[in-house]
Each structure stands twice: as structure tokens, then as C-alpha cells.
Motif scaffolding. Sequence first.
Motif, PDB file in Angstrom:
ATOM      1  N   GLU A 190       7.442  14.651   2.245  1.00 13.45           N
ATOM      2  CA  GLU A 190       6.417  14.430   3.391  1.00 13.45           C
ATOM      3  C   GLU A 190       4.941  14.616   3.879  1.00 13.45           C
ATOM      4  O   GLU A 190       4.807  13.915   4.707  1.00 13.45           O
ATOM      5  N   GLU A 191       4.419  15.433   3.186  1.00 17.02           N
ATOM      6  CA  GLU A 191       2.750  15.556   2.969  1.00 17.02           C
ATOM      7  C   GLU A 191       2.233  14.154   2.951  1.00 17.02           C
ATOM      8  O   GLU A 191       1.186  13.270   3.050  1.00 17.02           O
ATOM      9  N   THR A 192       2.955  13.774   1.439  1.00 18.00           N
ATOM     10  CA  THR A 192       2.110  12.365   0.783  1.00 18.00           C
ATOM     11  C   THR A 192       2.388  11.166   1.913  1.00 18.00           C
ATOM     12  O   THR A 192       2.071  10.647   1.968  1.00 18.00           O
ATOM     13  N   LEU A 193       3.583  11.005   2.277  1.00 19.87           N
ATOM     14  CA  LEU A 193       4.174  10.218   3.127  1.00 19.87           C
ATOM     15  C   LEU A 193       3.050  10.010   4.602  1.00 19.87           C
ATOM     16  O   LEU A 193       2.542   8.693   5.265  1.00 19.87           O
ATOM     17  N   ARG A 194       2.907  11.260   4.962  1.00 20.93           N
ATOM     18  CA  ARG A 194       2.143  11.795   6.840  1.00 20.93           C
ATOM     19  C   ARG A 194       0.415  11.357   6.083  1.00 20.93           C
ATOM     20  O   ARG A 194      -0.122  10.204   6.532  1.00 20.93           O
ATOM     21  N   GLN A 195       0.259  11.208   4.554  1.00 21.84           N
ATOM     22  CA  GLN A 195      -0.934  11.124   3.902  1.00 21.84           C
ATOM     23  C   GLN A 195      -1.376   9.698   3.856  1.00 21.84           C
ATOM     24  O   GLN A 195      -2.338   9.042   4.680  1.00 21.84           O
ATOM     25  N   ARG A 196      -0.506   9.097   3.164  1.00 21.56           N
ATOM     26  CA  ARG A 196      -0.310   7.259   2.817  1.00 21.56           C
ATOM     27  C   ARG A 196      -0.329   6.924   4.729  1.00 21.56           C
ATOM     28  O   ARG A 196      -0.993   5.666   4.542  1.00 21.56           O
ATOM     29  N   LEU A 197       0.359   6.958   5.086  1.00 22.34           N
ATOM     30  CA  LEU A 197       0.627   6.534   6.777  1.00 22.34           C
ATOM     31  C   LEU A 197      -0.691   6.502   7.057  1.00 22.34           C
ATOM     32  O   LEU A 197      -1.209   4.873   7.880  1.00 22.34           O
TER      33      LEU A 197
ATOM     34  N   GLU B  80       1.518  13.131  14.627  1.00 22.79           N
ATOM     35  CA  GLU B  80       1.453  15.246  14.670  1.00 22.79           C
ATOM     36  C   GLU B  80      -0.048  14.685  13.618  1.00 22.79           C
ATOM     37  O   GLU B  80       0.037  14.018  13.094  1.00 22.79           O
ATOM     38  N   ALA B  81      -1.113  15.507  14.264  1.00 22.24           N
ATOM     39  CA  ALA B  81      -2.391  15.070  14.226  1.00 22.24           C
ATOM     40  C   ALA B  81      -2.209  16.317  12.558  1.00 22.24           C
ATOM     41  O   ALA B  81      -1.819  17.400  12.234  1.00 22.24           O
ATOM     42  N   THR B  82      -3.150  15.125  11.379  1.00 25.24           N
ATOM     43  CA  THR B  82      -3.975  15.829  10.648  1.00 25.24           C
ATOM     44  C   THR B  82      -5.364  15.443   9.912  1.00 25.24           C
ATOM     45  O   THR B  82      -5.621  14.902  10.772  1.00 25.24           O
ATOM     46  N   ALA B  83      -5.509  15.931   8.933  1.00 25.09           N
ATOM     47  CA  ALA B  83      -7.424  16.079   8.642  1.00 25.09           C
ATOM     48  C   ALA B  83      -7.497  14.604   8.319  1.00 25.09           C
ATOM     49  O   ALA B  83      -8.637  14.105   8.433  1.00 25.09           O
ATOM     50  N   ASP B  84      -5.999  13.702   8.148  1.00 24.95           N
ATOM     51  CA  ASP B  84      -6.302  12.040   8.847  1.00 24.95           C
ATOM     52  C   ASP B  84      -6.561  11.643   9.786  1.00 24.95           C
ATOM     53  O   ASP B  84      -5.615  10.274   9.746  1.00 24.95           O
TER      54      ASP B  84
ATOM     55  N   PHE C 185       1.253  -1.480   0.045  1.00 20.73           N
ATOM     56  CA  PHE C 185      -0.025  -0.232  -0.131  1.00 20.73           C
ATOM     57  C   PHE C 185       0.927   1.357   0.237  1.00 20.73           C
ATOM     58  O   PHE C 185       0.593   2.026  -0.368  1.00 20.73           O
ATOM     59  N   LEU C 186       1.640   0.870   0.583  1.00 20.26           N
ATOM     60  CA  LEU C 186       2.556   2.382   0.672  1.00 20.26           C
ATOM     61  C   LEU C 186       3.403   2.275  -0.185  1.00 20.26           C
ATOM     62  O   LEU C 186       4.256   3.733  -1.276  1.00 20.26           O
ATOM     63  N   ALA C 187       4.675   1.249  -1.190  1.00 22.84           N
ATOM     64  CA  ALA C 187       4.733   1.380  -2.533  1.00 22.84           C
ATOM     65  C   ALA C 187       3.820   2.183  -3.595  1.00 22.84           C
ATOM     66  O   ALA C 187       4.835   3.143  -4.571  1.00 22.84           O
ATOM     67  N   HIS C 188       2.846   2.377  -3.788  1.00 17.59           N
ATOM     68  CA  HIS C 188       2.339   2.585  -5.041  1.00 17.59           C
ATOM     69  C   HIS C 188       1.214   3.053  -4.382  1.00 17.59           C
ATOM     70  O   HIS C 188       0.686   2.460  -3.678  1.00 17.59           O
ATOM     71  N   PRO C 189       1.175   4.544  -5.034  1.00 13.90           N
ATOM     72  CA  PRO C 189       2.152   5.055  -5.792  1.00 13.90           C
ATOM     73  C   PRO C 189       3.093   5.671  -4.450  1.00 13.90           C
ATOM     74  O   PRO C 189       3.133   5.964  -3.711  1.00 13.90           O
ATOM     75  N   THR C 190       4.126   5.917  -4.463  1.00 11.67           N
ATOM     76  CA  THR C 190       5.263   5.862  -4.233  1.00 11.67           C
ATOM     77  C   THR C 190       4.798   7.765  -3.602  1.00 11.67           C
ATOM     78  O   THR C 190       4.554   8.129  -4.281  1.00 11.67           O
ATOM     79  N   CYS C 191       6.139   7.609  -2.540  1.00 13.75           N
ATOM     80  CA  CYS C 191       6.109   9.244  -1.587  1.00 13.75           C
ATOM     81  C   CYS C 191       6.888   9.791  -1.667  1.00 13.75           C
ATOM     82  O   CYS C 191       7.736   9.708  -1.603  1.00 13.75           O
ATOM     83  N   GLU C 192       6.392  10.603  -2.701  1.00 10.85           N
ATOM     84  CA  GLU C 192       7.212  11.732  -3.316  1.00 10.85           C
ATOM     85  C   GLU C 192       7.632  13.263  -2.154  1.00 10.85           C
ATOM     86  O   GLU C 192       8.828  14.058  -2.301  1.00 10.85           O
TER      87      GLU C 192
ATOM     88  N   ALA D 193       8.824   2.969   7.274  1.00  9.38           N
ATOM     89  CA  ALA D 193       8.662   3.526   5.815  1.00  9.38           C
ATOM     90  C   ALA D 193       9.081   5.393   6.116  1.00  9.38           C
ATOM     91  O   ALA D 193       9.892   5.599   5.771  1.00  9.38           O
ATOM     92  N   ALA D 194       8.245   5.747   7.259  1.00 15.74           N
ATOM     93  CA  ALA D 194       8.980   7.151   7.736  1.00 15.74           C
ATOM     94  C   ALA D 194      10.400   7.538   8.125  1.00 15.74           C
ATOM     95  O   ALA D 194      10.935   8.012   7.817  1.00 15.74           O
TER      96      ALA D 194
END
Length: 903
Positions: free
Chosen positions: A63-70, A197-201, A54-61, A109-110
Motif C-alpha cells: 500500500e505504501e508503494t502504491l501511494r508513493q507511485r500515484l 491522504e497527504a504524504t511526504a509526496d 508508469f504505474l505498472a513498472h515497477p509493480t506496486c507490491e 489502479a487504487a
Amino acid sequence: MNSDSNPAPADPALDRVTRCSRFGRRLLAARPRLADEVAPLLARPFTRGDMEAFLAHPTCEDEETLRQRLRQLRQRVWLVATARDLSGHADLAEVVATWSALAEVCIAAALDFHHAALAARYGEPRDAEGRAQRMVVVGMGKLGGGELNVSSDIDLVYLYPEEGETRADGPGATVRPLSNHEFFVRLGRKLAAALAEATADGYVFRVDLRLRPWGDSGPLAMGFDMLEDYLVAQGRPWERYAWIKARPLTGERHDELASIVRPFVFRKYLDFGAFAAIRDLHVQIRREVARRERAHDIKRGPGGIREIEFTAQVFQLIRGGQIAALQQRPTLTVLAELLKASLLTAAAQQELAAAYDFLRRLEHRIQYLDDAQTQLLPDDAASQAMLATAMGFADYTTLAETLERHRNKVSRHFEQVFAAPQTDQMNHPLAAVCYGPADAPSTHALLENAGYDDPQQVVTILDALHQHAARLPESTQLRLNALLPPALEIIGSQADPVATFERFAGLLQSVSRRATYLALLAEYPAALRQLVRLLDASPWAAQLITRQPQLLDELIAPQSLMQLPDWTQLATQLHEELDAHAGDTEAQMDALRRFKQTQTLHLLAQDVAGRLTVEALSDHLSWLADTLLAETVARCWAALKTRHRDTPRFAVIGYGKLGGKELGYASDLDLVFLYDDDDARAQEVYARLVHRINTWLGTLTPAGVLYEIDLRLRPDGASGLLVSSVAAFHDYQLNHAWTWEHQALTRARFVCGDAAIGAAFETVRRDVLALPRDVAKLRAEVLAMREKMHAGHPNDSGLFDLKHDAGGLVDVEFCVQYLVLRHAAAHPELADNAGNIALLKRAGAAGLIPGTLAEAAANAYRELRRRQHALKLAGAQHARLPSDTMRVEREAARALWAEVLGG
């Protein structure tokens, strides 16, 4: 419970989530597509591979995308794991494994993402030799144990192997380097933020870094050397508890880290001070629970999860240094190992395991309600109803009753383990005797009333003990003072209290610098009582325990101490323990000695308690020797550099007491070694093997000597080869052996090694015993040997020597040997190595001696052995009694002698 605007999901498992979880309802309402996305995943566990994919596709390009995918990954795992749990498709093991895997995947991953980002700017962190360094993230607590909760935070410690600095790649690099410490501190902060850290997700995991050395005031990341210095110089008792479950999740050089942490957590010697440390920690937790009025906390409250964990972990801290199987992390696994080690009864293990499963499942369902990190039972009716449904109960009252039963059982077992000893003995009746003030007459009166017939001798012993204690630390003196009054009371009720107290005082002086043994006896009054019984029964037992005080540990669990040994199981246990020390000869030799001492102590306790006959005891001591010899041969062969085959064609033959299964506690071993191997190097190789075996058995190590061995019964005696081929042994016995050597053969047997050689030996033995013999010559030679033995053991004491005097054990044994050598050809049943008593009865049944005489002689032999054993156990150097005792037995033995070897 579902509103009209949020219809129940079509999948029954997800529908159950909405009925048992407000958070689940909110999540599905906020992410309507999630139900359809996860529905195909509910048929099986959400695996580590699924998470990584799940984390590998799509690639987290970025920091914001990484946090969202996690966070999106967490939502999916939460739904799948919760749905499978609530629908009954996942057990506790699957749930905690899934959440632990999620934490590990997200951390990795992080960490990889932010390490790469920092390295791109500052260069790779490297040590002085230029080797790249990676952060070692250590999971503590439930994450370390692979037992993570659904809504748990994660306890982490950030480490790195070596100091150094970053080095940017490429000739044009201009960014100033960072020290490795600074690099990994920045990386640690990035990692914590990515997860917590808490985000919208939402968030992934709350991160707690307070278990690191020095806590909040300590560096966020540190090198292995700093960690080692801290643990050695400043590590506190509660930190040993914290590091039990520590598990490195990332990086390299995990073995090096383990070599730092293991000796801090698992001490080489028994550490009963852990009781007090964990007891104090538990008291602090209980006070906090009471202060916050959180008795309904199923983790920290009475009978909660923490008490089960403490029960398991205190034994890990105390014994993990000796029992490698206890150096494991999952609580249920440790409870199972405690049962195997007989440190918990089957009932206790089953009740604690069942309670742990129930409490952890209940904990998850409490957290499912609102995805909150809590273990508090709800107090509102709606939540209670949801919780009862989630647990499969008709109503909350029934759930609460079941919970109470589990908590009561946990509390009972916890109190049995952690009940505080009475440290203040000032009100004990014998306190004045131990540490005054008391005048001589009153002291003597107190001691006489307690059962001591020589009070002055006791006072003298106490004075010497106090003089010795004056040189000890104050904490040790306090422990000793708390121990003495109850010890004096228990010892006073023994058969010989003054001698027993003298042995006890000698033991205390020997172990007093190791305060953990004083703590053991204070923590376990039952162990103190068992120790006193052994000291009273046998000075030999006193010497054994004084020389090897770690054996005190074996006195704790009476149900284990008094359990008949299962030699198959014990052989497996010994094999596994030796495997754990592969390549370390000294450790393996010590392990063999500790095994022997432990099993000997168990047999001694059963012997003193009257649970074993002399025959049964000798059988067990012989099986113990067989087990140790088998492992010794195997380990010596494996370590032999010149061996020419994987499995030796080699066997150990037992003679004398080992061969006849009449071993005593301190018996040496009469051994003969045989081989059947056509290889030209065989004689030399097996001779080296025998030399190595002799070394393993006879070398004095800190754990003592395994066995004294005697090889003089081999062909040609002391001048003969150490090891013989089967063919050479056969030829020697047929053509060169003396009659006394054939007598010795009557009680010889195969012990261990190649079973085919053992069978060949038995064939040779029977052939030799059945040889035709000149009866007159046989009788003359047997009588000559008996006279030689008698002359070698003169007795001018005026006492009857149970072994060597006329009418004693040797007379009976010589009669049996003569009967075997004379009649085995016609009566092959006499060639069996069945023991003297059985062979006497067979001779009587065959009409070789009168049946009544056979029975009387067998009974006499049994009683002579019993009395001999009792005398040796009581410390007698020679087994001798007044000349007017044992008349019936002596007359029976003399009648046998007259019948068999008389005129």
C-alpha cells in the motif's frame, strides 16, 4: 522570480512554469531530477497509456508503494500538462482530458489493488447466483464530464450491482464473510485514502463523496436497487442537475446503471419546472458568494463558469428526454448541440463557448499559482502579474478588462434564459377579472376596454376554467392564476379575441395536469404571444397544439420557428433520431409523427406571419411528406423478416396533391407503389412491405396518425394489386387505363425509393401523356368526368364553392389536364410536372391558348388557392364565399373553360 539557488530550467516550457507558478518552483526545487525526467515528455500530451505504464513498472507490491507511485505520477502529469498549457502547446481540451485521464487511471489502479487485498482476506463479493461483483465508481461533476480541473477535487459515488456476500476460495477458508455492502464500504474508504491522504509526496486528488444519496448521512456505498429506489422516491431537483454528468469509471453493467439514472435526469416529457429549480440553486450560490464577499470568484460569481454550465444544463434537463444529442456531458459539446437544435443563437453559442474557454484557462492559471483548489482572482500584485503573464497579457489591468467583457456576456445570456417570470399578477389591470373581486359591470367594462366584444362569454369561459382548476394542486392553481391576466391582455388585441380565448381556455384545461406547460408559458412570454397568434389565426392550429401540447416547446425560440427548413439537414436529423430508437418500432413511429408535427408547426407559424406564399407552403409540406415517406420505407424494409435483398428495388409514386406539390396541412396522400425485381418472391415481399408501410403511416399512436393514405389510383383501383411491377404498370397505362387515370398521371411524380425505378416511371408517364388521341373522344371523356365530380359535390348553399363550382379550381385543373393530354406529343414541355400555373403559361407561350388568357387564368388559380387556404386555415369545413365575390377570378376560369373545353 527565480532565486540564485534555483536556476531556471534549461527547457523553455519548464522555465515558463517557474515564472507562472510558485508551486511549480517549489516542486522542481524539492525534486531536482524531475526537470530532466519530464523534459523528453513535453513534446506530446501525457497519455493514459503513459500513466498506466508508469504505474505498472515497477509493480506496486504494498500500500505504501502504491501511494508513493500515484503521487509521483501526479507530479509528472502536473509538470507536463502545465508546461504544455503555459507554453501554448496544449489547448483547453487537452488539459482537461489529461487530468480526467489521470483521475481515472489512479482510481482504477487504487481500486484494483485494494479490491484484491480485501478479496484475499474475505473472498470475492458475489451475488445470489455466485457472480463476482465489482465496485462501480461513478465520476460526477467535471470528472464525469471529462473536464477535470488541474487542482480540482473529484466527486465520486460508490455503487455495486447486486447484494450478496463474500465467498473465500478454497476449502480451508475460515474468515467470516462480509456482506457486499460492508465489503464495498471498506473498499471505498481505502480508495479515498489512497487518493486523498497527504504524504511526504503530497496527495493525488481530494475526494468528495457528498453527492451520494442522502449526502453525508447516507451509506458510503450502495447497490443499484437502493439507488433506484432513492432517485424515484426521494431524488431532489438539484440532484438531477448533479447526475447530468455522472459517468461510471469502473466495474460493469453500465447500461443497467444508465437505465436507472437516465429517466431520473432526462424526463420523457418537457420539464420547464427545471428553470425554477436551477434558478433557486443559483440564488443560493449567489447568496453564499455575497456572504463570503467572493465576487471575484470566476466560477460561482456573476458571469462565471457556473452560469455557463447552468445555461447548458437547464436545456438538458428540460429537453434531454426528447433530444438524445443533449444527453452528453462536456459543456462545450452541449452548447454546440443547443446551437444545432436552434435552442441557442449562433451568437450566444459562440460567446458562451469563448467565455467558457477563457474562464477555464484562467481558472487553471489561478490554480497553477499554488496548486490550490480555488477560483478566486488574487488580490496581491505579485500574483496578479504572474497571472497576467500566464494568460499572455501585458498587464493585469488588460486581463481584468477582457475578463469583465466575457463575464458581462455570460451574465447577459444567463439572465435571458433564467429571468424569473412575474408570478404575482395582483396589480395587473385584468387581475380583478381573473380572480376578483369585481362586480359584473366593472368586469364587463375591463374586458371591453381590453378588446372583448362579448364580455359575458369571457366571464363564462373563466368560470368554467376556475371550476376545472379547483380540482388541481395548489401549485398548479398559482401558476394558472399568474398566467391568466397577461394572457387575457394579449388575446384582447387579436382579431377575434373571444374565440381565441375560448381556444386558449380549452388548451389550458387539456394541459393543466401537466404543470410544466403552464411553467413554459410563464417562463417565456414570447411563447405565449406566439401561441395566441396561432390560436387566433386557426382553430386547426388550436386542435393540433391541444392534442400534442409538447409542440408548445417549439414556440420558445422565434429565430428557429421562423427559419425556413433545410430539408437535407432535417432529413439527416430525422435519420439520426430514428437510429437512436433502433429496434423499437413504437418509438420510431412516434418519432416520425413528432417530426411531422414539429415541422408543420414551424410552417404554420411562418404561414400565419405572412412569410410563405401558398405555393411555397405546399412545396415545403410536400418535401416534408417526401422525407417522412423515405424514412418510413427504409425502416419498414429493414424490419421485414422476409426481405430477399439489402436494398429494395421499390419506389413510391405520389399522385394528386402530393404529386403536384399542392399539399395542405391536413391533406391525405395518394400513393402508388412500383417495383422492378425479377426474384420469384418479389410480388409477395413487396406486398408485405406495402402493408407495413400502411401500418406505419396510418396507425393511431399517442402521437397521432402520420398520414391518411389513398391507394385507389393504383392500376385497377381498389380491386388491383397493392404493388405493381414497372412492366405491369406500363402495360396497364398503355392498354387498360381510363382517360381520368391519364389525367391523374399529369401530376404524378417519383417520391422516394429506387431512383432507377423513378426514372422508369417518368419515362412511362411521358410516353402515356404523348400518346396520339382522338380529340373528340378525349374532350367527351374529360367533360364526363368533370360532370361526375360536379354531381358528387352538390352545393345548394347559395355560396360559391372555390373548388368544385363552375369557375373554380377544378375547372382550371381539368383544362390544364386536357391541354397536356391533347398537346404533349407536339409540345413535350407540357409533360413536365411543373404545376398548373407554369403549365398554363407554357400553353400560352406555345399558342395553344391566348397568352393573355393564360396569364389571367394562372393569376386566378393562384388567388383561388390562396383564398381556399385562408378559409381552411380559419376552420371552414367547405371553402365557400358569398356568390358575388371573386368575380374576376371566376370569369377568368370560365373564359379558360370556354376556350379549352367549350363548344
